[in-house]
Design an enzyme around this catalytic site. Structure first.
Site, PDB file in Angstrom:
ATOM      1  N   GLU A 288       0.889  -1.163   0.000  1.00  0.00           N
ATOM      2  CA  GLU A 288       0.000   0.000   0.000  1.00  0.00           C
ATOM      3  C   GLU A 288       0.920   1.204   0.000  1.00  0.00           C
ATOM      4  O   GLU A 288       1.549   1.518   0.997  1.00  0.00           O
ATOM      5  CB  GLU A 288      -0.909  -0.068   1.234  1.00  0.00           C
ATOM      6  CG  GLU A 288      -2.120   0.816   1.108  1.00  0.00           C
ATOM      7  CD  GLU A 288      -1.902   2.139   1.777  1.00  0.00           C
ATOM      8  OE1 GLU A 288      -1.487   3.081   1.053  1.00  0.00           O
ATOM      9  OE2 GLU A 288      -2.119   2.234   2.986  1.00  0.00           O
ATOM     10  N   CYS A 322      -2.159   8.851   3.188  1.00  0.00           N
ATOM     11  CA  CYS A 322      -1.975   8.561   1.766  1.00  0.00           C
ATOM     12  C   CYS A 322      -3.290   8.695   0.996  1.00  0.00           C
ATOM     13  O   CYS A 322      -3.287   8.653  -0.223  1.00  0.00           O
ATOM     14  CB  CYS A 322      -1.342   7.192   1.575  1.00  0.00           C
ATOM     15  SG  CYS A 322      -2.128   5.969   2.585  1.00  0.00           S
TER      16      CYS A 322
END
Ligand code: ADP
Length: 516
Positions: A288, A322
């Site tokens: 990720e 993020c």
């Protein structure tokens, strides 16, 4: 202004000796003195251990620069011990009945609830996150222990008739991948561990966790929870190390044949490096990585809702997630109204030490992060953007503070539209047509989260299908949930975490052809 010039300027700023802090805020080692979840040793094979060579590294409060604790600076030696411990425990854990695995996770969930305030406090001190957000992260993070405690009981396979033979059957079973290495970032010090470890433990995998060097204390606090929950020795291991040793510890995890899976959350360059290392042992991998989320507001949108959504999406965790909005694109018909309402909100944001509950923004994690935000602001202005709020470092608050900032009329090719800022900078670019904004949104190499606001049903379908991102918020700026698969496309990563799909990342499908 170049990166080096900003850095030099930053160093020359005089930071006041002591910040003006709310009286509730303690500093330095005093801060966590009464916190019984504070650990200063790593956790391997069910034991609290130092580094073999006794080396330690300091953990700092990013708001004050004060040292909070020193923890073991481990190397490949201790990493190998942790892998060995996990490998020895693996068979037993894989065979632990589903209800027992589930009960361990439920116990961890209960203990996190019971200790939530201490966990939130540790998180705020080491990551700078405002305390309300840390409390929110404890709840969000714990939802993965709860979710995967339930999922552990639902591990199923398939049995099928043979397509042509009368006396044969096909059986498909799900088995744990094996020992799993989990490398986690500092921005969600608790949830990134529970989201990975919850799924791994439920699937029957033992874990070796390497937390970020900025936030090892939260990881060790979770190890204390694992110890209190009486997880068998070797099932849950935490290896701490400084940035200096991260490369060799990471290499040991990635190159070991005994580690069968790597799950990494962090920056794209490090993720790519680890991906290539894992090739040598053909490991299962979940990545990720970075995002560069577009936040699009169409003319048909409810402007107030969009402004509210943009505030949460942009400034949560001081802009350091993020999935934070990074590129705000607003259609020309509502552009002026959106920008003036957003400017009001940004100017009203209060920032300071995260332990002062009146602050909704804290410091950035370190000087490197501050420099990057400044660089993005200066670049946008040099290309014609208008500064509407903030724009500067705020050393009077502490070494790593940056004012909540809004720039409008940002050029399409500005740095902030090409790279993730990871800080409290809202950058707004005007657009005219749907096609134009979709092409701008998809022009980056990453594709984690994307958001848009529209009240046109046909447009909602068209745009949600056209955006090249793993997760889309429609008229919604905060989308993470344990029920939903979290992950990205393109260079944002591989695999999904959480949800009914997350456990599959830690399972192998075995096909058995039965002939009687
Ligand atoms: P950030 O820039 O946000 O710190 P990183 O990708 O550098 O993001 O860090 C995320 C995690 O990866 C942290 O736990 C960090 O220690 C770890 N890390 C950084 N570099 C390496 C490396 N070369 N090998 C293994 N882990 C690494």
């Amino acid at each position: 202004m170049s990166y080096m010039m900003i850095r030099a300027g930053l160093r020359s700023l005089s930071v006041p000796a002591k910040l003006q802090l709310n009286r509730m805020v303690r500093t330095g080692v005093d801060a966590l003195r009464n916190n019984t979840l504070l650990a200063s040793q790593a956790y391997i094979n069910g034991k609290w251990v130092t580094a073999e060579n006794k080396a330690t590294f300091e953990v700092y409060d990013p708001a004050t620069g004060d040292s909070l604790a020193a923890v073991p600076d481990m190397t490949s030696t201790e990493t190998e011990e942790a892998i060995k411990a996990a490998s020895c425990a693996q068979n037993g854990w894989a065979k632990t009945p589903l209800k027992e695995r589930s009960a361990f996770l439920t116990k961890m969930k209960t203990l996190v609830d019971e200790n939530s305030e201490m966990l939130a406090e540790i998180m705020t001190y080491e990551s700078g996150k405002p305390i309300a957000e840390s409390r929110g992260e404890v709840k969000y993070g714990n939802s993965f222990f709860e979710w995967f405690a339930e999922e552990a009981k639902r591990i199923r396979g398939d049995a099928m008739l043979h397509p042509v033979k009368r006396d044969s059957r096909y059986m498909i079973v799900r088995q744990p991948v094996g020992v799993s290495a989990l490398i986690t970032p500092w921005n969600f010090p608790l949830a990134m561990i529970t989201r990975k470890a919850g799924a791994a433990l439920a699937a029957g995998c033992c874990v070796v966790i390497k937390p970020a060097e900025d936030t090892p204390l939260t990881a060790l606090a979770i190890a204390k929870i694992a110890e209190k929950a009486k997880l068998p020795a070797g099932v849950f291991n935490v290896v701490t190390c400084s940035r200096k040793n991260a490369e060799s510890v990471g290499e040991t995890l990635c190159l070991s044949s005994d580690v069968r899976k790597l799950s990494f959350t962090g920056s794209t360059p490090v993720g790519k490096h680890l991906y290539s290392l894992c090739g040598s042992t053909v490991k299962r991998i979940s990545l990720e990585l970075g995002g560069n989320a577009p936040f699009i507001v169409f003319d048909s949108a409810d402007v107030d809702k969009a402004v509210q959504g943009a505030m949460g999406c942009k400034f949560r965790n001081t802009g350091q997630t993020c999935v934070c909005a990074n590129r705000i694109f607003v259609q020309s018909g509502i552009y002026n109204s959106f920008c003036s309402k957003l400017a009001e909100k940004v100017k009203s944001l209060k920032y300071g030490h995260g332990m002062d509950p009146t602050n909704s923004l804290g410091p950035l994690i370190n000087e490197r992060a501050v420099v990057k935000v400044k660089e993005h602001v200066d670049d946008a202005i040099s290309r014609g953007a208008a500064l509407q709020a903030g724009g500067h470092l705020a050393p009077e608050f502490g070494p790593n503070f940056f004012q909540p900032t809004l720039v409008t009329d940002v050029a399409v090719d500005a740095l902030v539209n090409r790279e993730e800022t990871f800080g409290p900078l809202a950058a707004v670019t005007k657009f005219e047509t749907e096609d134009e904004v979709i092409s701008m949104a998809n022009s980056v190499k990453v594709g984690l989260a994307g958001y848009f606001y529209s009240n046109n049903a046909a447009q909602i379908f068209r745009v949600s299908e056209a955006l090249e991102f793993g997760m889309i918020g429609v008229n919604e700026g905060v989308i993470s949930s344990e029920l939903a698969p979290f992950g990205g496309v393109k260079e944002s990563g591989v695999g999904r975490e959480g949800s009914m799909y997350g456990i599959e990342e830690y399972q192998e499908l075995k096909y058995v052809n039965l002939n009687f």
